[in-house]
Motif scaffolding. Structure first.
Motif, mmCIF file in Angstrom:
data_model
loop_
_atom_site.group_PDB
_atom_site.id
_atom_site.type_symbol
_atom_site.label_atom_id
_atom_site.label_comp_id
_atom_site.label_asym_id
_atom_site.label_seq_id
_atom_site.Cartn_x
_atom_site.Cartn_y
_atom_site.Cartn_z
ATOM 1 N N VAL A 159 -0.213 77.410 69.119
ATOM 2 C CA VAL A 159 0.634 76.345 69.665
ATOM 3 C C VAL A 159 -0.179 75.557 70.696
ATOM 4 C CG1 VAL A 159 2.741 75.808 70.918
ATOM 5 C CG2 VAL A 159 2.702 77.722 69.296
ATOM 6 N N ARG A 160 -0.293 74.252 70.449
ATOM 7 C CA ARG A 160 -1.048 73.376 71.359
ATOM 8 C C ARG A 160 -0.142 72.273 71.877
ATOM 9 N NH1 ARG A 160 -5.925 71.827 67.455
ATOM 10 N NH2 ARG A 160 -4.156 71.692 66.010
ATOM 11 N N LYS A 161 -0.479 71.774 73.053
ATOM 12 C CA LYS A 161 0.295 70.695 73.650
ATOM 13 C C LYS A 161 0.198 69.451 72.777
ATOM 14 C CE LYS A 161 0.722 67.957 77.883
ATOM 15 N NZ LYS A 161 0.163 67.725 79.256
ATOM 16 N N PRO A 162 1.312 68.851 72.386
ATOM 17 C CA PRO A 162 1.265 67.658 71.523
ATOM 18 C C PRO A 162 0.546 66.505 72.219
ATOM 19 C CG PRO A 162 3.486 68.570 71.623
ATOM 20 C CD PRO A 162 2.695 69.269 72.684
ATOM 21 N N ARG A 163 -0.183 65.726 71.447
ATOM 22 C CA ARG A 163 -0.815 64.529 71.977
ATOM 23 C C ARG A 163 0.145 63.355 71.902
ATOM 24 N NH1 ARG A 163 -7.137 64.348 69.945
ATOM 25 N NH2 ARG A 163 -7.917 66.039 71.302
ATOM 26 N N ALA A 164 -0.076 62.412 72.807
ATOM 27 C CA ALA A 164 0.838 61.270 72.896
ATOM 28 C C ALA A 164 0.616 60.264 71.782
ATOM 29 C CB ALA A 164 0.674 60.580 74.251
ATOM 30 N N ASP A 165 -0.597 60.242 71.184
ATOM 31 C CA ASP A 165 -0.892 59.274 70.132
ATOM 32 C C ASP A 165 -1.928 59.864 69.186
ATOM 33 O OD1 ASP A 165 -3.520 58.877 71.326
ATOM 34 O OD2 ASP A 165 -2.537 57.600 72.807
ATOM 35 N N THR A 166 -2.337 59.070 68.204
ATOM 36 C CA THR A 166 -3.295 59.532 67.197
ATOM 37 C C THR A 166 -4.721 59.107 67.508
ATOM 38 O OG1 THR A 166 -2.919 57.547 65.833
ATOM 39 C CG2 THR A 166 -1.522 59.479 65.398
ATOM 40 N N HIS A 167 -4.964 58.551 68.687
ATOM 41 C CA HIS A 167 -6.302 58.055 69.011
ATOM 42 C C HIS A 167 -7.303 59.208 69.095
ATOM 43 C CE1 HIS A 167 -4.440 54.247 71.069
ATOM 44 N NE2 HIS A 167 -4.190 54.333 69.771
ATOM 45 N N PRO A 168 -8.465 59.072 68.447
ATOM 46 C CA PRO A 168 -9.473 60.134 68.519
ATOM 47 C C PRO A 168 -9.991 60.322 69.941
ATOM 48 C CG PRO A 168 -9.946 58.604 66.716
ATOM 49 C CD PRO A 168 -8.876 57.972 67.548
ATOM 50 N N VAL A 169 -10.231 61.559 70.305
ATOM 51 C CA VAL A 169 -10.891 61.887 71.573
ATOM 52 C C VAL A 169 -12.358 62.170 71.266
ATOM 53 C CG1 VAL A 169 -11.006 63.537 73.480
ATOM 54 C CG2 VAL A 169 -8.776 62.789 72.593
ATOM 55 N N VAL A 170 -13.254 61.663 72.092
ATOM 56 C CA VAL A 170 -14.689 61.863 71.887
ATOM 57 C C VAL A 170 -15.163 63.022 72.752
ATOM 58 C CG1 VAL A 170 -16.974 60.814 71.979
ATOM 59 C CG2 VAL A 170 -14.978 59.405 71.405
ATOM 60 N N HIS A 171 -15.861 63.973 72.128
ATOM 61 C CA HIS A 171 -16.394 65.139 72.821
ATOM 62 C C HIS A 171 -17.924 65.103 72.736
ATOM 63 C CE1 HIS A 171 -12.312 66.977 72.576
ATOM 64 N NE2 HIS A 171 -12.290 66.372 71.400
ATOM 65 N N TYR A 172 -18.584 65.547 73.786
ATOM 66 C CA TYR A 172 -20.042 65.540 73.851
ATOM 67 C C TYR A 172 -20.552 66.950 74.062
ATOM 68 C CZ TYR A 172 -19.381 60.515 74.511
ATOM 69 O OH TYR A 172 -19.013 59.203 74.349
ATOM 70 N N GLY A 173 -21.549 67.342 73.262
ATOM 71 C CA GLY A 173 -22.087 68.679 73.431
ATOM 72 C C GLY A 173 -22.948 69.093 72.261
ATOM 73 N N LEU A 174 -23.006 70.403 72.032
ATOM 74 C CA LEU A 174 -23.925 70.991 71.065
ATOM 75 C C LEU A 174 -23.321 70.975 69.658
ATOM 76 C CD1 LEU A 174 -26.640 72.446 70.713
ATOM 77 C CD2 LEU A 174 -25.452 74.597 71.172
ATOM 78 N N ILE A 175 -24.135 70.550 68.686
ATOM 79 C CA ILE A 175 -23.747 70.557 67.279
ATOM 80 C C ILE A 175 -24.570 71.609 66.551
ATOM 81 C CG2 ILE A 175 -23.835 69.233 65.118
ATOM 82 C CD1 ILE A 175 -23.008 66.778 66.665
ATOM 83 N N GLY A 176 -23.913 72.493 65.812
ATOM 84 C CA GLY A 176 -24.589 73.516 65.035
ATOM 85 C C GLY A 176 -24.882 73.022 63.635
ATOM 86 N N SER A 177 -26.120 73.238 63.174
ATOM 87 C CA SER A 177 -26.542 72.721 61.872
ATOM 88 C C SER A 177 -27.239 73.815 61.082
ATOM 89 C CB SER A 177 -27.486 71.529 62.074
ATOM 90 O OG SER A 177 -27.878 70.957 60.847
ATOM 91 N N ALA A 178 -26.964 73.873 59.775
ATOM 92 C CA ALA A 178 -27.578 74.884 58.922
ATOM 93 C C ALA A 178 -27.398 74.493 57.463
ATOM 94 C CB ALA A 178 -26.958 76.257 59.176
ATOM 95 N N ASN A 179 -28.149 75.136 56.581
ATOM 96 C CA ASN A 179 -28.031 74.900 55.139
ATOM 97 C C ASN A 179 -26.917 75.738 54.527
ATOM 98 O OD1 ASN A 179 -29.971 72.909 54.199
ATOM 99 N ND2 ASN A 179 -31.545 74.315 54.936
ATOM 100 N N GLN A 180 -25.808 75.800 55.196
ATOM 101 C CA GLN A 180 -24.661 76.543 54.679
ATOM 102 C C GLN A 180 -23.396 75.981 55.305
ATOM 103 O OE1 GLN A 180 -25.160 80.635 55.889
ATOM 104 N NE2 GLN A 180 -25.352 80.124 58.044
ATOM 105 N N VAL A 181 -22.305 76.058 54.570
ATOM 106 C CA VAL A 181 -21.021 75.587 55.071
ATOM 107 C C VAL A 181 -20.428 76.652 55.982
ATOM 108 C CG1 VAL A 181 -18.693 74.854 54.442
ATOM 109 C CG2 VAL A 181 -20.625 74.209 53.001
ATOM 110 N N MET A 182 -20.008 76.250 57.167
ATOM 111 C CA MET A 182 -19.302 77.178 58.056
ATOM 112 C C MET A 182 -17.839 77.204 57.636
ATOM 113 S SD MET A 182 -19.083 79.375 60.443
ATOM 114 C CE MET A 182 -20.731 79.327 61.162
#
Length: 354
Positions: free
Chosen positions: A243-266
């Motif tokens: 259960v998460r707090k509902p958002r007020a709208d559908t606007h995307p939120v931008v997050h900054y940080g580490l991206i994990g990359s590999a030759n396999q689907v997580m």
């Protein structure tokens, strides 16, 4: 609306051949490289172009198919990986070919979709990753912004130990990210407006690329697996939904940080959560690690699933559009003179979008 026979993205974008400047473009006048892994990502990316240019000759042996255009003051060349081909090696090959045909590319973006790694419900917006949000690679204390999580050592109790660090993207892109983050601290992102604009002008995209609805964003507990053989989560046990707090709208939120990359689907919630906690990974994808040491790029990913067994494709079009919209917004912010100065550097830089 007409569609290119060789691809599935709209062909009705304006083509500049009615003025001298557009018709005199050469391969050397393109300084921004934009790479996608999937056709649906390319569709969203091409739709974001302010103008579309005619094709140009390419180097012998270059197997890429390019789309040329302009965003703001930047001339952009877009390429997509071959159909049915993903992974770090394919991305590196596409980027290498692009640099051969367009020798002055010094500025790169990797734009597309990825799997989010949300924290458990929290009051911290940084941890509250939702479907349709955007994650942008950003250097951390011990990483350049992209971590190849299938390259290292797995120690006792399954703990992953990193054995190398990939390159950071260019200084100009990192300062551009800082400037855009600061701008978003005062004014809303233009991502929703950019998405609305392409849907208004591309009728064929409206149904597929529109926001699926907040009610279809479901996050299950990481240790609860999807029921095998079911194409949707309609029969999954809703008792395991977080259960998460509902958002007020559908606007995307931008997050900054580490991206994990590999030759396999997580596609495993427990592993996703472990790597999130151990390494701080916010998003998982399959191409960026093949580029960072060859053509360092800014990686921009729209979140289309939660990197678990419940993943499906229903959010992919909208997530691809959100990522492409962020890429457009940062190109609008970075002056073209910055690209020109990068072109003088002996170090090749590329911007990749996937």
């Amino acid at each position: 609306m007409q569609v290119d026979a060789a691809s599935d993205f709209p062909a009705a974008l304006p083509t500049l051949c009615d003025d001298f400047e557009a018709c005199s473009l050469t391969n050397s006048t393109f300084t921004v490289g934009w790479i996608c892994a999937l056709a649906i990502e390319l569709t969203a990316s091409v739709a974001m172009l302010d103008e579309r240019f005619p094709s140009l000759p390419q180097s012998l042996g270059d197997s890429n198919t390019y789309t040329l255009g302009r965003i703001g003051d930047h001339n952009v060349v877009l390429a997509c990986l071959p159909a049915g081909t993903t992974g770090t090696n394919a991305a590196a090959t596409a980027a290498t070919n692009m640099m051969r045909s367009f020798p002055n590319i010094r500025f790169g973006l990797m734009v597309g979709i990825g799997g989010g790694a949300p924290a458990k419900p929290s009051n911290n917006p940084r941890d509250d990753i939702r479907l349709g949000d955007v994650v942008v690679s950003c250097p951390t204390v011990d990483s350049g912004g992209v971590l190849q999580y299938d390259f290292g050592k797995t120690m006792s109790e399954g703990k992953f130990v990193q054995t190398g660090v990939l390159n950071k993207t260019s200084l100009a892109l990192r300062t551009g990210v800082s400037a855009l983050r600061a701008h978003h601290g005062m004014e809303d992102s233009q991502i929703p407006q950019f998405i609305a604009s392409i849907l208004q002008s591309n009728e064929k995209m409206r149904e597929e690329f529109s926001h699926p609805g907040l009610e279809h964003d479901q996050l299950f507990r990481e240790d609860y697996n999807h029921i095998e053989g079911q194409s949707s989560c309609d029969t999954c046990d809703k008792e395991f939904l977080l259960v998460r707090k509902p958002r007020a709208d559908t606007h995307p939120v931008v997050h900054y940080g580490l991206i994990g990359s590999a030759n396999q689907v997580m596609k495993h919630g427990i592993t996703r959560e472990r790597l999130r906690q151990e390494k701080g990974i916010l998003c998982f994808e399959m191409e960026a690690a093949g580029l960072m040491d060859i053509l360092p790029c800014l990686v921009i990913r729209g979140i289309c699933d939660y990197a678990d067994s419940h993943k499906n494709k229903s959010w992919q079009p909208y997530a691809a559009a959100a990522a492409a919209a962020y890429a457009k917004e940062i190109l609008w912010l970075i002056p073209a003179v910055e690209v020109a100065s990068i072109a003088l550097s002996a170090t090749t830089k590329l911007v990749c979008v996937s």
